[in-house]
Write a protein that holds these residues in place. Structure first.
Motif, PDB file in Angstrom:
ATOM      1  N   SER A 303     -75.635   7.101  -0.390  1.00 49.13           N
ATOM      2  CA  SER A 303     -75.410   7.252  -1.978  1.00 49.13           C
ATOM      3  C   SER A 303     -74.356   8.602  -2.073  1.00 49.13           C
ATOM      4  CB  SER A 303     -76.400   7.408  -2.793  1.00 49.13           C
ATOM      5  OG  SER A 303     -77.224   6.003  -2.545  1.00 49.13           O
ATOM      6  N   LYS A 306     -70.570   8.629  -1.081  1.00 43.22           N
ATOM      7  CA  LYS A 306     -69.574   7.938  -1.951  1.00 43.22           C
ATOM      8  C   LYS A 306     -68.924   8.908  -2.733  1.00 43.22           C
ATOM      9  CE  LYS A 306     -72.244   3.696  -1.808  1.00 43.22           C
ATOM     10  NZ  LYS A 306     -72.879   2.719  -2.702  1.00 43.22           N
ATOM     11  N   GLY A 309     -70.110   7.173  -8.389  1.00 42.26           N
ATOM     12  CA  GLY A 309     -71.243   6.635  -8.963  1.00 42.26           C
ATOM     13  C   GLY A 309     -72.200   7.720  -9.423  1.00 42.26           C
ATOM     14  N   SER A 399     -69.225   8.513 -14.179  1.00 41.59           N
ATOM     15  CA  SER A 399     -69.495   7.812 -12.889  1.00 41.59           C
ATOM     16  C   SER A 399     -68.592   6.405 -12.693  1.00 41.59           C
ATOM     17  CB  SER A 399     -71.025   7.419 -12.856  1.00 41.59           C
ATOM     18  OG  SER A 399     -71.248   6.473 -13.606  1.00 41.59           O
ATOM     19  N   ASP A 436     -75.983   4.311  -8.907  1.00 39.33           N
ATOM     20  CA  ASP A 436     -75.923   3.988  -7.325  1.00 39.33           C
ATOM     21  C   ASP A 436     -77.186   4.236  -6.671  1.00 39.33           C
ATOM     22  OD1 ASP A 436     -73.826   3.604  -5.184  1.00 39.33           O
ATOM     23  OD2 ASP A 436     -75.360   4.950  -4.377  1.00 39.33           O
ATOM     24  N   SER A 437     -77.966   4.953  -7.188  1.00 42.23           N
ATOM     25  CA  SER A 437     -79.607   5.211  -6.343  1.00 42.23           C
ATOM     26  C   SER A 437     -80.480   6.278  -7.299  1.00 42.23           C
ATOM     27  CB  SER A 437     -79.455   5.706  -4.940  1.00 42.23           C
ATOM     28  OG  SER A 437     -78.991   7.187  -5.078  1.00 42.23           O
ATOM     29  N   THR A 503     -82.151   2.230  -4.132  1.00 38.81           N
ATOM     30  CA  THR A 503     -80.753   1.996  -4.135  1.00 38.81           C
ATOM     31  C   THR A 503     -80.466   0.599  -4.875  1.00 38.81           C
ATOM     32  OG1 THR A 503     -80.459   2.605  -1.551  1.00 38.81           O
ATOM     33  CG2 THR A 503     -78.851   1.368  -2.582  1.00 38.81           C
ATOM     34  N   THR A 505     -79.171  -2.423  -5.963  1.00 38.56           N
ATOM     35  CA  THR A 505     -78.454  -3.405  -5.429  1.00 38.56           C
ATOM     36  C   THR A 505     -78.187  -4.524  -6.179  1.00 38.56           C
ATOM     37  OG1 THR A 505     -80.591  -4.599  -5.103  1.00 38.56           O
ATOM     38  CG2 THR A 505     -79.776  -3.059  -3.116  1.00 38.56           C
ATOM     39  N   GLU A 509     -79.152  -4.847 -10.171  1.00 37.70           N
ATOM     40  CA  GLU A 509     -78.288  -4.693 -11.231  1.00 37.70           C
ATOM     41  C   GLU A 509     -78.414  -5.998 -12.188  1.00 37.70           C
ATOM     42  OE1 GLU A 509     -73.496  -4.381 -11.638  1.00 37.70           O
ATOM     43  OE2 GLU A 509     -74.580  -3.951  -9.723  1.00 37.70           O
TER      44      GLU A 509
END
Length: 556
Positions: A303, A306, A309, A399, A436-437, A503, A505, A509
């Motif tokens: 995470s 990246k 995010g 983000s 993202d996390s 996380t 996913t 989402e």
């Protein structure tokens, strides 16, 4: 008399390449041997043992030695610190003196003069001896004497005499009292100092390893003086007693500058003061030092590696969120990227990072500062806390437009972060896309490595606590606290974080878009491999890092 080098050679502690190097110079040169310690070729303990053998003196480990406090009291702390010595016992009318350097005749003379006793020397390792000096020469007795002195004087407090840290009468009882309170808290590795007024007295408590300990009770008559001194040191309005105030102060301790965040709170018996001790050494941690399990570490690293995010760290106050964020910031910050933070307050100063202090009185709120920051071409933004809809909306949009955003949120677990953001009226599809996390964490006390003992486990008891057990494998070895001098008889020394890394996913989402409950999101995350706070704590208990009771204390 054999040289230190010869003793180390005799015990096979010097590699051939180091031996050739030393023999080229003076083999008795202690500086060369010290250099070996600095390089890690030999340890401090091996060096101390070689010194003891060279001087034909006993070597002692003070961490397990039954030190006689009557012996300690015979020599002033200033002498002990100056010469790195500590009286540890009295034997047949002679004072047993632990020393780092047994050849220091000036130290022996000063101790003999101070104690009026003959001295017998023993050798101790330096870090062990310095820790013992700190442990046995506590400020408690002096604090008690000062409170007695001030109570006897019972004079009205002249607050004009309380200057800032660099002025004023350093010998005034109130000044010495406050200085001792702060220095003792730093020595005890406390995270917070609580000064709490009551009806008839004033209580001082330290939070050590997450648990409050009562350290001192002072007479009510000195309450106004102590509070006035602290408020002036923290640049807080001394005349305002009706509303909460915040400030900041710095002290020098052991050659280091320590910052303290100070908050006042009016109570029915007077102003309560809480000081958070901010040790900048925490900001130099590596992400590996956060004690993440391998599965969690890989998910978290993915995470923060990246370029964009949002990463949220959640948990209650005092759960180590700031330490995690600053450590992560240290991992992502590089000279080629622009890192800006918005904080209230700025707890730790970091080199190479642009840090902004929120100032609501001047109109500089989290939201307004964040809007300005996004015009300053940032790559990474650290937001101290998401508190309202406006701040959350701007952070989410940042983000989604190519920025890595790190922030904190107050929730009980990781899945609740999604529902918390939707409660702030952020569109669910934006939450799922931007987030993202989420890392939820708690701090549990770490078992003392010197005194922990294996505990007898009952399989039914463990299963009733909802910890996972493999029926085909024997019960794991779990340890329990005992207590020793190393941990002040608590059984614990230091703290360790317990994590839950979720996380976001595609499936999570979708659940966010449908406004699913945190329980539904949590079930999906666990199906996809998320380790809950409880299971992470159980894994660390199996590793011998903490106890079951401690996990049950910090995790529901």
């Amino acid at each position: 008399m054999a040289s230190l080098t010869e003793i180390l050679i005799l015990h096979g502690l010097l590699p051939i390449e180091e031996l050739d190097h030393l023999m080229a110079g003076d083999p008795a040169d202690e500086t060369a041997v010290r250099a070996l310690v600095a390089k890690g070729v030999i340890t401090e303990v091996q060096f101390a043992k070689a010194r003891a053998q060279q001087a034909n003196l006993p070597f002692v480990e003070l961490i397990d030695y039954p030190v006689d406090r009557l012996a300690v009291a015979l020599v002033p702390v200033a002498v002990c610190k100056r010469h790195e010595v500590l009286p540890i016992a009295i034997d047949n009318g002679r004072l047993i003196l632990a020393m780092v350097d047994p050849g220091n005749v000036f130290a022996v003379d000063d101790v003999r003069e101070a104690s009026r006793m003959r001295v017998t020397q023993v050798v101790a390792e330096r870090a062990d001896l310095l820790a013992a000096i700190t442990r046995y020469h506590r400020a408690d007795d002096e604090l008690s004497n000062l409170t007695s002195t001030m109570e006897e004087e019972n004079a009205p407090v002249d607050t004009s005499a309380f200057g800032a840290t660099d002025s004023g009468d350093d010998d005034a009882p109130i000044v010495r009292f406050v200085n001792l309170l702060v220095s003792q808290a730093i020595q005890d590795k406390a995270s917070d100092i609580h000064i709490e007024p009551a009806e008839t007295d004033m209580r001082v408590r330290y939070r050590i390893d997450g648990v409050l300990h009562e350290m001192q009770t002072a007479p009510k008559s000195i309450q106004s003086g102590v509070i006035s001194r602290l408020k002036i040191m923290s640049d807080i309005d001394i005349a305002e007693r009706r509303k909460p105030q915040d400030g900041r102060m710095s002290v020098s301790h052991g050659g280091r500058k320590i910052d303290l965040r100070v908050a006042t709170l009016p109570t029915v018996w007077g102003e309560k003061i809480v000081m958070r001790i901010l040790d900048n050494s925490n900001t130099s941690l590596d992400v590996r030092d956060l004690a993440l399990l391998e599965h969690n570490f890989q998910a978290y690293k993915t995470s923060y590696s990246k370029p964009y995010g949002m990463i949220l760290v959640t948990g209650p106050t005092g759960s180590g969120k700031s330490t995690t964020l600053y450590t992560t910031l240290g991992a992502v910050a590089r000279p080629e990227i622009n890192v800006i933070t918005v904080e209230d307050p700025v707890e730790y100063r970091m080199k190479g990072i642009n840090q902004v202090q929120v100032n609501p009185k001047a109109g500089l709120t989290f939201a307004s500062a964040l809007r300005s920051i996004l015009r300053s071409d940032p790559d990474v933004v650290l937001l101290g806390e998401i508190r309202d809809h406006e701040t959350a909306q701007i952070a989410i949009e940042a983000s989604l437009t190519g920025h890595l955003v790190l922030s904190t949120l107050h929730t009980n677990d990781a899945p609740s972060a999604i529902t918390r953001l939707t409660e702030m009226e952020i569109e669910p599809f934006l939450v799922g896309s931007a987030l993202d996390s989420v890392v939820a964490q708690r701090l549990a006390r770490r078992l003392c490595p010197r005194c922990k003992q294996p505990a007898v486990l009952d399989r039914e008891y463990v299963e009733r606590l909802r910890f996972s057990l493999d029926p085909d494998l024997p019960l794991p070895t779990i340890y329990q606290p005992v207590g020793c001098t190393n941990c002040s008889n608590t059984g614990y020394r230091g703290r360790i974080a317990v994590h839950e890394v979720m996380t976001v996913t595609e499936e999570i989402e979708r659940l966010a878009v449908t406004r699913a409950s945190s329980a539904e999101i949590g079930r999906m995350a666990r199906e996809q491999g998320m380790i809950s706070l409880r299971e992470d704590g159980w894994a660390k208990a199996k590793l011998g890092l903490t106890s079951i009771d401690e996990i049950l204390r910090v995790v529901a």
